[in-house]
Design an enzyme around this catalytic site. Sequence first.
Site, PDB file in Angstrom:
ATOM      1  N   GLU A  44      -9.655  -1.007   5.292  1.00 27.53           N
ATOM      2  CA  GLU A  44     -10.284  -0.321   6.504  1.00 27.53           C
ATOM      3  C   GLU A  44     -11.453  -1.115   6.808  1.00 27.53           C
ATOM      4  O   GLU A  44     -12.154  -1.755   5.961  1.00 27.53           O
ATOM      5  CB  GLU A  44     -10.555   1.226   6.340  1.00 27.53           C
ATOM      6  CG  GLU A  44      -9.268   1.925   6.163  1.00 27.53           C
ATOM      7  CD  GLU A  44      -8.445   2.062   7.536  1.00 27.53           C
ATOM      8  OE1 GLU A  44      -8.511   1.300   8.422  1.00 27.53           O
ATOM      9  OE2 GLU A  44      -7.473   3.056   7.611  1.00 27.53           O
ATOM     10  N   ASP A  77       0.695  -1.265   0.080  1.00 30.16           N
ATOM     11  CA  ASP A  77      -0.142   0.006   0.181  1.00 30.16           C
ATOM     12  C   ASP A  77       0.879   1.207  -0.032  1.00 30.16           C
ATOM     13  O   ASP A  77       1.962   1.106   0.095  1.00 30.16           O
ATOM     14  CB  ASP A  77      -1.056   0.018   1.117  1.00 30.16           C
ATOM     15  CG  ASP A  77      -0.486  -0.162   2.494  1.00 30.16           C
ATOM     16  OD1 ASP A  77       0.975  -0.190   2.553  1.00 30.16           O
ATOM     17  OD2 ASP A  77      -1.231  -0.320   3.556  1.00 30.16           O
ATOM     18  N   HIS A  80      -7.591  -3.341  10.320  1.00 26.73           N
ATOM     19  CA  HIS A  80      -7.484  -3.088   9.111  1.00 26.73           C
ATOM     20  C   HIS A  80      -6.063  -4.089   8.609  1.00 26.73           C
ATOM     21  O   HIS A  80      -5.147  -4.219   9.430  1.00 26.73           O
ATOM     22  CB  HIS A  80      -7.156  -1.761   8.535  1.00 26.73           C
ATOM     23  CG  HIS A  80      -6.034  -0.951   9.103  1.00 26.73           C
ATOM     24  ND1 HIS A  80      -5.713   0.162   9.313  1.00 26.73           N
ATOM     25  CD2 HIS A  80      -4.811  -1.362   9.385  1.00 26.73           C
ATOM     26  CE1 HIS A  80      -4.770   0.634   9.756  1.00 26.73           C
ATOM     27  NE2 HIS A  80      -3.956  -0.456   9.612  1.00 26.73           N
TER      28      HIS A  80
END
Length: 237
Positions: free
Chosen positions: A140, A67, A135
Amino acid sequence: MNIIAGGSPEAWADAVAERFIAALQARPALRVCLPTGLTPVPIYDRVAAAVAGGRISFARAEIILLDEFGGVDATDPGRCDRMLERYLLSRADLPPGRFHAFDLTRDLDEVCRQHEAVVGAGCDLALLGVGTNGHVGMNEPGSSRDSLTRRVDLAPATVTASARYFSHDRLPTWGVTMGLSTLRRSGEVWILASGPAKAAIMREVVHGPVTESVPATQFRDHPRTFLIVDEAAAVEL
Ligand code: PGA
């Protein structure tokens, strides 16, 4: 979910690193998704030492970044790609072009599509940290089990928690992340947690209902998922 629990933070980092070293020795062309954050730092130290000691090589490996924070400078040391560079890549022999990060200066949909294409049928291995809200990556609470690589808004708790990565207060409120479906395609998944702050969420991940409210529970039925936690993170299991 396979659970490996116990040990001091040091023993836990040793065990995860040795497991990683064995995985790379067994499959030198390993295609691995790697996280940033503080959890993997002691593991990356040990993996880097194994590279320096000639025990492993990343020469044939491929690293896919989990990410990235949006809206921060390309050179900000708090960015995920900068963190991974600092903690591992600068000390590993990964050839240029074998690190797949996110170029957020380009069209985001196209960047996400490309990341999905790189993952293809799935990474061989994905290492994941967990937030105190459950998460994984930036998936999330509320993220769909079918989610792919995409732009996401960060939960308020995640924005606050990100302060520990940045040396300024312009904290990111969004990012891009591999999705839960993208990650569930991995041959093997290691969910990593260390320290008492993760104990309560570990209980939810292992014993709570499988729910989109706790994204890490979406790996419960993935047959090759290993939850690897130290003693402090395991006290409520
Ligand atoms: P941490 O972050 O490793 O810095 O605790 C984990 C996460 O929020 O995913």
